[in-house]
Design a protein around this motif. Sequence first.
Motif, short mmCIF file in Angstrom:
data_model
loop_
_atom_site.label_atom_id
_atom_site.label_comp_id
_atom_site.label_asym_id
_atom_site.label_seq_id
_atom_site.Cartn_x
_atom_site.Cartn_y
_atom_site.Cartn_z
N ALA A 357 -9.05 41.15 -26.19
CA ALA A 357 -9.68 41.25 -26.90
C ALA A 357 -11.35 40.60 -26.74
CB ALA A 357 -9.33 40.59 -28.32
N PHE A 358 -11.10 39.16 -26.27
CA PHE A 358 -12.16 38.60 -26.16
C PHE A 358 -12.11 38.44 -24.29
CE2 PHE A 358 -10.54 37.04 -29.62
CZ PHE A 358 -11.56 37.36 -30.52
N LYS A 359 -13.72 37.55 -23.72
CA LYS A 359 -14.28 37.32 -22.85
C LYS A 359 -14.00 35.81 -23.14
CE LYS A 359 -17.98 39.66 -21.70
NZ LYS A 359 -19.58 39.74 -21.53
N GLU A 360 -13.34 35.28 -22.07
CA GLU A 360 -12.80 33.62 -21.68
C GLU A 360 -12.85 32.72 -22.67
OE1 GLU A 360 -11.72 30.79 -17.96
OE2 GLU A 360 -12.85 32.46 -17.90
N GLU A 361 -12.96 31.81 -23.54
CA GLU A 361 -12.42 31.19 -24.29
C GLU A 361 -13.59 31.96 -25.35
OE1 GLU A 361 -13.29 27.82 -22.34
OE2 GLU A 361 -11.69 27.49 -21.52
N ALA A 362 -14.13 32.96 -25.60
CA ALA A 362 -15.28 33.57 -26.31
C ALA A 362 -14.39 33.29 -27.93
CB ALA A 362 -15.67 35.25 -25.94
N GLU A 363 -13.05 33.45 -28.12
CA GLU A 363 -11.97 33.62 -29.48
C GLU A 363 -12.86 31.93 -30.43
OE1 GLU A 363 -9.08 30.87 -26.07
OE2 GLU A 363 -10.68 33.52 -26.77
N ARG A 364 -13.33 30.64 -29.69
CA ARG A 364 -13.52 29.71 -30.29
C ARG A 364 -14.83 29.59 -31.55
NH1 ARG A 364 -12.64 25.21 -25.74
NH2 ARG A 364 -10.67 25.88 -25.05
N ARG A 365 -15.52 30.92 -31.00
CA ARG A 365 -16.02 31.15 -32.21
C ARG A 365 -15.88 32.61 -33.11
NH1 ARG A 365 -18.89 32.16 -26.84
NH2 ARG A 365 -19.33 34.45 -27.00
N TYR A 366 -14.96 32.86 -33.58
CA TYR A 366 -14.47 33.37 -34.06
C TYR A 366 -13.66 33.37 -34.87
CZ TYR A 366 -18.22 36.33 -31.17
OH TYR A 366 -19.54 36.25 -30.67
N PRO A 367 -13.17 32.16 -35.63
CA PRO A 367 -12.26 32.10 -35.80
C PRO A 367 -11.53 32.87 -37.02
CG PRO A 367 -14.29 30.04 -36.99
CD PRO A 367 -14.58 31.11 -35.59
N ASP A 368 -12.78 33.79 -38.07
CA ASP A 368 -11.93 34.36 -38.68
C ASP A 368 -11.52 35.71 -38.32
OD1 ASP A 368 -13.62 33.31 -40.69
OD2 ASP A 368 -14.93 34.45 -40.90
N LEU A 369 -12.52 35.73 -36.33
CA LEU A 369 -11.20 37.15 -36.47
C LEU A 369 -9.60 36.96 -35.78
CD1 LEU A 369 -14.33 39.09 -33.86
CD2 LEU A 369 -13.50 39.40 -36.25
N MET A 370 -9.70 35.05 -35.61
CA MET A 370 -8.47 34.94 -34.29
C MET A 370 -7.19 34.79 -36.26
SD MET A 370 -8.29 34.51 -31.95
CE MET A 370 -7.07 32.89 -31.92
N GLU A 371 -7.94 35.05 -37.14
CA GLU A 371 -7.12 35.16 -38.44
C GLU A 371 -6.86 36.77 -38.72
OE1 GLU A 371 -4.96 33.15 -40.37
OE2 GLU A 371 -6.64 31.47 -39.02
N ILE A 372 -7.25 37.69 -38.33
CA ILE A 372 -7.28 39.15 -38.57
C ILE A 372 -5.55 38.78 -37.04
CG2 ILE A 372 -7.80 40.69 -38.35
CD1 ILE A 372 -10.48 40.88 -39.46
N ALA A 373 -6.41 38.62 -35.92
CA ALA A 373 -5.60 38.79 -35.30
C ALA A 373 -4.11 38.65 -34.77
CB ALA A 373 -6.32 38.18 -33.41
N LYS A 374 -3.95 37.58 -35.37
CA LYS A 374 -2.49 36.88 -35.75
C LYS A 374 -1.79 37.49 -36.48
CE LYS A 374 -4.03 31.85 -36.18
NZ LYS A 374 -4.10 30.55 -36.79
N ASP A 375 -2.39 38.94 -37.61
CA ASP A 375 -2.28 39.68 -38.28
C ASP A 375 -1.38 40.72 -37.20
OD1 ASP A 375 -1.83 37.84 -40.67
OD2 ASP A 375 -4.15 38.78 -40.82
N ILE A 376 -2.48 41.60 -36.44
CA ILE A 376 -2.06 43.11 -36.18
C ILE A 376 -0.99 41.85 -34.71
CG2 ILE A 376 -3.54 43.95 -34.48
CD1 ILE A 376 -5.91 43.28 -35.30
N THR A 377 -1.08 40.75 -34.09
CA THR A 377 0.18 40.54 -33.59
C THR A 377 1.55 40.34 -33.87
OG1 THR A 377 -0.85 38.40 -33.73
CG2 THR A 377 -1.60 39.78 -31.99
N LYS A 378 1.31 40.10 -35.22
CA LYS A 378 2.94 40.01 -35.64
C LYS A 378 3.30 41.84 -36.28
CE LYS A 378 2.24 35.96 -38.20
NZ LYS A 378 2.18 35.12 -39.78
N LYS A 379 1.93 42.33 -36.21
CA LYS A 379 2.57 43.57 -36.32
C LYS A 379 3.37 44.96 -35.42
CE LYS A 379 0.04 44.39 -40.55
NZ LYS A 379 -0.88 46.25 -41.09
N CYS A 380 2.83 44.24 -34.48
CA CYS A 380 2.97 44.79 -32.50
C CYS A 380 4.54 44.37 -32.39
CB CYS A 380 1.89 44.03 -31.74
SG CYS A 380 0.26 44.87 -31.92
N HIS A 381 5.07 43.40 -33.11
CA HIS A 381 6.57 42.84 -32.48
C HIS A 381 6.74 42.33 -31.04
CE1 HIS A 381 7.19 44.41 -36.54
NE2 HIS A 381 7.00 45.67 -36.16
#
Length: 861
Positions: A357-381
């Motif tokens: 979903a991100f370029k290398e280490e770009a996720e560090r700049r988007y903590p809000d998106l990371m929280e959403i990412a955690k929810d999405i990954t849980k739904k992928c089981h």
Amino acid sequence: MADSLFCIADSLVAKLASHAFTEASRIVGVYNDLEDINHTLSIVKALLLDAERRCRVDEAVREWLRQLQWIFNDAQDLMDEIDYAAKQKQVTKLHGSCSVITKVGRFLSSRSNPLFFRFKMAERIKQVKGMLDKVAADRDRFGLRMVLDDNRVVHTRETTHSHVNASDVIGRESDRERILELLMENGCKSVLSIVGFAGVGKTTLAKLVFNDVRIADFFTLKIWVCASDCYCYNHDYGESFNIKHVISKIIDSLNCSTSGGFANALGKVDMEVLKNQLKDKLGNKKFILILDDVSLIDRIQWAELRDLIWLGAAEGSKILVTTQSLKVASIMGSISPHHVLDCLSEQDSLSLFVKWAFKEEAERRYPDLMEIAKDITKKCHGNPLALVTLASSLFGNFDKDKWTHLRDSEIWKGKGRLSSSAVDISYDQLPSYLKQCFALFSLYPISYVFDSFHVAELWSALGLLPLENNNQILKHGLNQYLNELHSRSFLEDFVDYGTGFTFKLHGLVHDYAKSVARTYSQIITSPYPGSGHHRNIRNASFVGNDVTTISPTARTILFPIAGVGANTIDFLNALASRCKYLRFLDLSDSTYETLPQSIGNLKHLRYLSLENNKSFKKLPDSICRLYNLEVLILSGCTELEAFPKGLGNLISLRHLEITTKLHVLPEDEIARLSSLLNLRIESCKNLKCLFAKTRLPSLRVLVVSGCSTLSSLPLDTEHFPLLDTLVVDNCDKLELSEGHSDRNSNLRLKVLHFVSLPNLVSLPQWLQGSMKTLQYLLVSSCTNVVVLPEWLPTMDCIKTLYITNCPNLLSLPNDMHRFATIECFVIDGYPELFRNSQLHVGECSHQQTTIDETAEIEEVG
């Protein structure tokens, strides 16, 4: 939809042709009227194979299919009513005559007059035939053509290749190491299988292994073949593995051919030429062959292919197979156990999602998106394919609203990108009859623990099981579909407890079941309006007891949450009076004292459960008019104080469960239940004896549980001539050996459970009569068992033996090592006792022994 309709059409044609239905239609006088329907049904059935291809892109065809669904429903109901009328006549003939006044009254009544009924049925048959003729004629308008089975489309996935970027793979290091270890530790030619659900990463893991430098050092040749496009379909054999195509692809791989030389000339090259070419190319070298995505193969096909491959192979050569099917892995004789590939952990799932979903280490700049990412990954089981697909769709997009929209979107409820990418492959390969069955899992909440009995009875009640299996007991007939779904990795945590199975659905699979069934099966989470988008629901599941009315189209009503049942009289009266086509009614954990007399009008009902209804006191006599009823569950009805008059009229009843406060059961009525196969008597605290003078000629399974005052239970062929499964559980006063003579040796049991029986000191002598039949024996929580008989090891067929929580057991028979067929032997808490027994089960590779000081074996029955 076309798949399920094809299955329904198939079942309708089969029923029309069956001997039982032919006799029923003759009895009620409509046999001649039904003859034309069969021909039209066969035409419509052939059109459905073309409609299956067209409905995905053509709304007009989808509407044609929706009309056909209602016509098929009418046809099913019509056949049911004919069956019912025939059984009604049979009951009248078998179980008593009527007075002249009663007969005259019936003749004058429009409801029961046989001439009026015949006229009414003839009119309905004419209507159904007319509707079928109309939809068949519409084929020209929609451009549909009749398609024979041998032209059916075989669903396959895209061709795979061997290249992989190892840095893109996360969470498979330990799996790779285990596969490499298995491939390189054994010096003989062998096969290894990687088994797992679609999208879990089997092909990716195989690529990691294939490209590992250690493989190149260990094997002289490496060959990759995508097996998914090596299938053909013919009328005689259905879908089958094309051996010639596989051999050709192996040769092309060894030739480094990119144009598919031999594979593109299959019709021109003789098999003998291919065999010689293969042997020459392999040159008695040590090789590894990857057969990726093998979905179907039989033992004869595999034996032929394997022998051709091994013909030019050096010792140490290996075949690595990836498949969704445990059955395929078993047929191909892979190293045991197969490597079952699990889903990713939550941490690895998040890491994989972030990588795509991100370029290398770009996720560090988007903590809000990371929280959403955690929810999405849980739904992928933990499904890698779903994770990569969804993450890729978000790559380069940092709009929080779009991420939130994806997290909350309908793809988690419907057949969107997630389900299409991860489960469509497996679902499309299911036979149509299994697709219908699979969709009904949507009626249960996620993480629900299914029991094979309950699921199989739901399928049976809705007519989804083969007709020939309807009179077989669960263990030997009704669970065959579950085994097939399990072999295709749709089910997990699959546990065999001797008389059935328990299992769960993976979260991703559960979501998919909801998506494919959403138009006709739903979980209802709010008061049911009986109108709007719920009005056409045929299968309804309530997860709360806040219910009002229900659609008259309902075939299924159930309450799947333990402790939650119906509690309103209006709901009960509504379903009994309005849902006249109901087939499956589960009112477990309800709060009713009785049922309305109108329950007797549900002539299509097959399954009725009032389990754990603590207030229930009596059944109305009208229930004895339910001549199609096959399952009646009254276990847990501790206040039940009266049985209906005429219980023996339920001539289709094959499964009965009883809890009652009565001192005596209506044994004469139970003995009249001519189809009864399974009987469970549970928590009947006042019963002292059972069936002393009663014979149950068809009974196959008997469970007696929690009857604390029971002291007498005859166990012989005089009372139970066909009994093969016996469970006796928690009966404090029952003496199983006392008063039994040699005649008991005639019992031919296959499954036996003794649980919590304080009077049991050793196994009863009469069990020796099952010397050549007993396969599963459990002795648990029998605190006074001191010794097991010396003749126990001479049981010829025992495969599973559990001895648990028997603290006074002093010794095992000296010849325990003589068990020739044992596959699983579990004895908990007594390692010294086990060692003294000299049982060396581990000497045979197919056998397994467990000594566990803390093990708890589920007490079942």
